[in-house]
Write a protein that holds these residues in place. Structure first.
Motif, mmCIF file in Angstrom:
data_model
loop_
_atom_site.group_PDB
_atom_site.id
_atom_site.type_symbol
_atom_site.label_atom_id
_atom_site.label_comp_id
_atom_site.label_asym_id
_atom_site.label_seq_id
_atom_site.Cartn_x
_atom_site.Cartn_y
_atom_site.Cartn_z
ATOM 1 N N TYR A 119 0.829 -1.213 0.000
ATOM 2 C CA TYR A 119 0.000 0.000 0.000
ATOM 3 C C TYR A 119 0.861 1.259 0.000
ATOM 4 O O TYR A 119 0.561 2.237 -0.669
ATOM 5 C CB TYR A 119 -0.920 0.008 1.232
ATOM 6 C CG TYR A 119 -2.069 -0.960 1.119
ATOM 7 C CD1 TYR A 119 -3.375 -0.514 1.011
ATOM 8 C CD2 TYR A 119 -1.855 -2.338 1.114
ATOM 9 C CE1 TYR A 119 -4.437 -1.402 0.895
ATOM 10 C CE2 TYR A 119 -2.902 -3.240 1.008
ATOM 11 C CZ TYR A 119 -4.190 -2.766 0.903
ATOM 12 O OH TYR A 119 -5.230 -3.652 0.780
ATOM 13 N N ALA B 62 0.947 4.113 -3.073
ATOM 14 C CA ALA B 62 0.410 5.448 -2.770
ATOM 15 C C ALA B 62 1.461 6.521 -3.027
ATOM 16 O O ALA B 62 1.153 7.603 -3.535
ATOM 17 C CB ALA B 62 -0.070 5.504 -1.322
ATOM 18 N N ALA C 219 -3.168 8.508 -3.558
ATOM 19 C CA ALA C 219 -4.055 7.607 -2.821
ATOM 20 C C ALA C 219 -5.178 7.016 -3.681
ATOM 21 O O ALA C 219 -5.462 5.816 -3.604
ATOM 22 C CB ALA C 219 -4.645 8.347 -1.620
ATOM 23 N N GLY D 88 -5.379 3.115 -4.546
ATOM 24 C CA GLY D 88 -6.502 2.359 -3.989
ATOM 25 C C GLY D 88 -7.270 1.582 -5.044
ATOM 26 O O GLY D 88 -7.627 0.418 -4.843
ATOM 27 N N TRP D 89 -7.515 2.210 -6.195
ATOM 28 C CA TRP D 89 -8.247 1.539 -7.270
ATOM 29 C C TRP D 89 -7.396 0.428 -7.889
ATOM 30 O O TRP D 89 -7.905 -0.653 -8.199
ATOM 31 C CB TRP D 89 -8.678 2.561 -8.310
ATOM 32 C CG TRP D 89 -9.469 2.016 -9.470
ATOM 33 C CD1 TRP D 89 -9.247 2.259 -10.788
ATOM 34 C CD2 TRP D 89 -10.613 1.152 -9.415
ATOM 35 N NE1 TRP D 89 -10.174 1.615 -11.559
ATOM 36 C CE2 TRP D 89 -11.034 0.912 -10.746
ATOM 37 C CE3 TRP D 89 -11.312 0.542 -8.380
ATOM 38 C CZ2 TRP D 89 -12.122 0.100 -11.062
ATOM 39 C CZ3 TRP D 89 -12.406 -0.274 -8.697
ATOM 40 C CH2 TRP D 89 -12.797 -0.480 -10.016
ATOM 41 N N GLN E 23 -5.102 -1.294 -6.313
ATOM 42 C CA GLN E 23 -5.083 -2.381 -5.321
ATOM 43 C C GLN E 23 -6.367 -3.203 -5.413
ATOM 44 O O GLN E 23 -6.325 -4.444 -5.382
ATOM 45 C CB GLN E 23 -4.925 -1.800 -3.909
ATOM 46 C CG GLN E 23 -3.558 -1.219 -3.613
ATOM 47 C CD GLN E 23 -3.614 -0.085 -2.608
ATOM 48 O OE1 GLN E 23 -4.634 0.142 -1.948
ATOM 49 N NE2 GLN E 23 -2.535 0.670 -2.501
ATOM 50 N N TYR E 24 -7.493 -2.511 -5.540
ATOM 51 C CA TYR E 24 -8.779 -3.211 -5.626
ATOM 52 C C TYR E 24 -8.827 -4.101 -6.870
ATOM 53 O O TYR E 24 -9.183 -5.279 -6.803
ATOM 54 C CB TYR E 24 -9.927 -2.199 -5.659
ATOM 55 C CG TYR E 24 -11.294 -2.831 -5.560
ATOM 56 C CD1 TYR E 24 -11.936 -2.933 -4.335
ATOM 57 C CD2 TYR E 24 -11.938 -3.343 -6.694
ATOM 58 C CE1 TYR E 24 -13.188 -3.524 -4.226
ATOM 59 C CE2 TYR E 24 -13.179 -3.938 -6.604
ATOM 60 C CZ TYR E 24 -13.804 -4.027 -5.363
ATOM 61 O OH TYR E 24 -15.037 -4.637 -5.268
ATOM 62 N N ARG F 7 -0.147 -2.726 4.862
ATOM 63 C CA ARG F 7 -0.674 -1.395 5.179
ATOM 64 C C ARG F 7 0.248 -0.688 6.158
ATOM 65 O O ARG F 7 0.848 -1.310 7.023
ATOM 66 C CB ARG F 7 -2.064 -1.495 5.822
ATOM 67 C CG ARG F 7 -3.154 -1.878 4.848
ATOM 68 C CD ARG F 7 -4.512 -1.850 5.543
ATOM 69 N NE ARG F 7 -5.576 -2.142 4.589
ATOM 70 C CZ ARG F 7 -6.138 -1.240 3.817
ATOM 71 N NH1 ARG F 7 -5.745 0.009 3.888
ATOM 72 N NH2 ARG F 7 -7.087 -1.570 2.986
ATOM 73 N N GLY G 109 -1.362 4.304 3.568
ATOM 74 C CA GLY G 109 -2.289 3.255 3.147
ATOM 75 C C GLY G 109 -3.221 2.788 4.236
ATOM 76 O O GLY G 109 -4.057 1.932 4.015
ATOM 77 N N ALA H 122 -11.792 -0.531 6.071
ATOM 78 C CA ALA H 122 -10.771 -1.056 5.161
ATOM 79 C C ALA H 122 -11.029 -2.518 4.824
ATOM 80 O O ALA H 122 -10.902 -2.940 3.670
ATOM 81 C CB ALA H 122 -9.389 -0.902 5.792
#
Length: 673
Positions: free
Chosen positions: A533, A537, A542, A546-547, A549-550, A573, A580, A587
């Motif tokens: 994370y 980042a 961020a 985040g997207w 990672q998803y 994290r 992150g 989360a």
């Protein structure tokens, strides 16, 4: 009720501030106390919009020496520490976020079947990986004082306290605040990896050792009351791993010798803690009646439980003292040490089954049950040590070796040639490393680390993480190194995908890897993948991170289903939002559907370990938050994003990435700022 507790918290903070002021006045005089108090009042007025006070503060600071500024800084830092301790104690007392209660309220409303709940609880697998971090600079001696202060605050808030007892506690609080004021807050010497590991062990000893069985007892009681479901005796819904002493990526101080020392010190701490538990048990289990299985083991002893527990206690004492001698270079006999969990659990279970069978279930489910649960969660190794290393270090071993053997340079080979070489050697019966090979120091260190893994029990290790893994050969190279070093068990090897490009490429890398027949046989249906994370980042901002990672996790979950293997995602994290971190419940619940089926593994870094797990009540609450979020996510998985949602977040991520990189990489004012 809430406002009453809020007022009590404010009163406590004021009281602690007053005692700190008295300490400063006693040490530095009234003039200094007045100066600090004026700065405090001016700062508050300035914050509320009084510009004249802000100007006065600037002039005050301009005229102060560095030493004076340091004194002011220390005063406010100490006050903030005291405020944090008061708030932690207040949160513990209030049980803010009663997560288990909230979970069961949700489950009860959903009218779930017993089978559904039992299945979710059976899958509950939280692996908290304790890691050091440079932002955790608080010395252990101050952590001890802070813990003792929290205990005093807990006692002083008891309504039934006598005046004499209150005065005694107030004296002790003043004593601790004075000790802290006269102690250097910052370490004068950088902690070694062994120091960091000892700090992690202390968190287990001082907090988690008590919190884990308490958490499991509460969860079990609620499951029984609402669903007639029990936590199995062998359950370990939470377990602990560590990077302290095993994470050598970019840290030259983490050597094979350090890793071995940390493994031994963890076993020593476990021996110390279990010896204390067993000593208490053998004192309490004085009954003479037992079942046939226990009688067969102990003969005609009139104290059968003591007869089986005392030799076990002695063996833990021998282990504790023997490891101490071994590390100090004194004669010791490792064959006499406790080596496996079975040696601990078999006698404990004999006692438990006997007590249950003769009608003393209330005794069996007391201290004995807590010790059995600690044995299942912590074990005789206390925690599992991960090993992390950069992929380039492994490649350098084979590059140097192939040059020595006249085979060319491994580093310059294509990915296909590397895989062919590695697979051929993995299937070979002959040794690969020549006996006379005089390898470089860096290569020797990698090999020595693998030999340490081979020398010690697999139960003392977690997983092997490879930083900057971008090809299947990066993973297979580690498996060959372990095999050649004598590791005769399939240690899980996890690639770490950190940057934005790494995350985007991770499904392709894992597809290639899982397409290798030998590899699928090696992992036996269980694959670990670590998602970074912090670096993603820092690389893209961020939103974009985040997207990515998803999407990466979503694709990896689908891939695991395709290849019929259980996937455990390891979340690297940080503790802060910028690294992150997010509120734990949100989360966890925001993970892609199906991503928690293989368990939840996450790093807990530096100072956040103390904030979440530093006191038993806080630790119990944190474990409850994790457990409730994971069970909830498994039973009520969040929806997969709709296509229109994906379009919007993809645009936001691209804009966020460009804006972020525009500032960090292009704005000439950024670095000076």
């Amino acid at each position: 009720m809430q406002s009453h507790y809020d007022a009590e918290l404010k009163d406590t903070v004021r009281y602690l501030g007053k005692v700190l002021g008295e300490t400063i006045e006693s040490h530095l005089g009234t003039e200094w106390l007045e100066r600090i108090e004026n700065i405090r009042k001016s700062g508050r007025a300035s914050y509320q919009g009084d510009t004249s006070c802000g100007d006065e503060l600037k002039e005050t600071f301009k005229t102060m020496t560095d030493g004076d500024l340091l004194t002011v800084g220390r005063a406010f830092a100490q006050f903030l520490n005291l405020g944090n301790i008061a708030e932690q104690e207040y949160n513990s007392a209030m049980n803010v976020d009663a997560s288990i209660d909230a979970l069961f309220e949700h489950l009860d409303k959903a009218e779930l079947t017993v089978d559904k709940v039992q299945e979710a609880v059976g899958k509950l697998n939280i692996d908290l990986v304790l890691t050091a971090h440079p932002t955790e600079v608080t010395r252990r001696t101050l952590i001890h004082k802070h813990k003792e202060l929290a205990r005093c605050l807990q006692e002083i808030h008891q309504e039934s306290l006598s005046d004499a007892d209150r005065m005694k506690l107030e004296t002790r609080i003043a004593d601790l605040i004075s000790q802290a004021w006269h102690t250097e807050e910052i370490r004068s010497v950088r902690p070694t990896p062994v120091d960091e590991a000892r700090w992690g062990f202390s968190v287990i000893e001082n907090s988690l050792w008590e919190a884990v069985p308490d958490f499991m007892r509460e969860l079990d009681l609620r499951l029984n009351a609402d669903y007639q479901v029990s936590l199995p005796l062998e359950a370990s819904p939470v377990q602990f791993s560590s990077w302290m002493g095993g994470d050598r990526d970019g840290n030259p101080f983490v050597t094979s010798k350090v890793t071995e020392q940390v493994l031994l010190l963890a076993r020593k701490r476990a021996a110390k803690l279990f010896a204390k538990d067993l000593d208490r048990l053998q004192v309490e289990l004085s009954m003479y009646q037992c079942n046939d299985a226990l009688r067969e083991k102990v003969g005609d002893s009139i104290e059968p439980y003591r007869a089986i527990l005392r030799p076990l206690l002695q063996k833990f004492v021998v282990t504790r003292d023997g490891i101490n001698d071994y590390i100090a270079g004194r004669p010791s006999n490792p064959d006499a040490w406790i080596a496996s969990n079975d040696e601990l659990l078999e006698p404990l279970m004999l006692c438990y089954d006997s007590l249950t069978e003769i009608g003393l279930g209330v005794v069996a489910n007391g201290l004995l049950l807590d010790t059995i649960r600690r044995a299942n969660v912590f074990g005789v190794h206390l925690l599992k040590l991960d090993v992390r290393q950069d992929s380039e270090r492994h490649a350098n071993v084979f590059s140097e070796l192939t040059r020595y053997l006249g085979l060319g340079d491994y580093a310059s080979w294509s990915e296909a040639d590397k895989q062919a070489f590695l697979l051929r050697e993995l299937a070979s019966k002959r040794p690969l490393f020549p006996a006379q090979w005089d390898a470089s120091d860096d290569v020797k260190e990698v090999l020595d680390t693998c030999k340490v893994i081979a020398k010690h029990s697999k139960h003392g290790f977690g997983i092997y993480i490879i930083s900057m893994a971008s090809e299947p050969s990066d993973v297979m190279a580690v498996q060959l190194l372990l095999q050649e070093s004598g590791v005769d068990w399939p240690m899980p090897v996890a690639p770490l995908f950190e940057t934005l490009d790494d995350l985007n490429n991770s499904p392709d890398v894992m597809r290639k890897l899982l397409s290798v027949d030998w590899y699928r046989g090696y992992i036996k249906g269980r694959q670990f993948v670590m998602i970074g994370y912090s670096d993603s980042a820092k690389d893209a901002g961020a939103i974009a991170a985040g997207w990515a990672q998803y999407q990466s996790q979503e694709a990896l979950v689908a891939l695991a289903k395709e290849f019929d293997c259980e996937l455990t995602l390891f979340h690297g994290r940080g503790g802060t939002i910028g690294r992150g971190g997010l509120p734990a419940h949100a989360a966890i619940y925001s993970q892609p559907p199906g991503s928690l089926d293989g368990g939840f593994r996450v790093t807990e870094q530096g100072e956040t370990i103390r904030y979440k797990f530093g006191m038993p009540k806080l630790a119990k609450r944190s474990l409850g938050i994790y457990a409730s979020a994971i069970i909830e996510a498994m039973l009520f998985p969040p929806p997969a994003p709709k296509d229109e949602w994906r379009e919007v977040i993809t645009q936001m991520a691209a804009q966020g990435r460009d804006n972020y990189r525009g500032v960090v990489r292009s704005d000439p004012e950024f670095v000076p700022y």
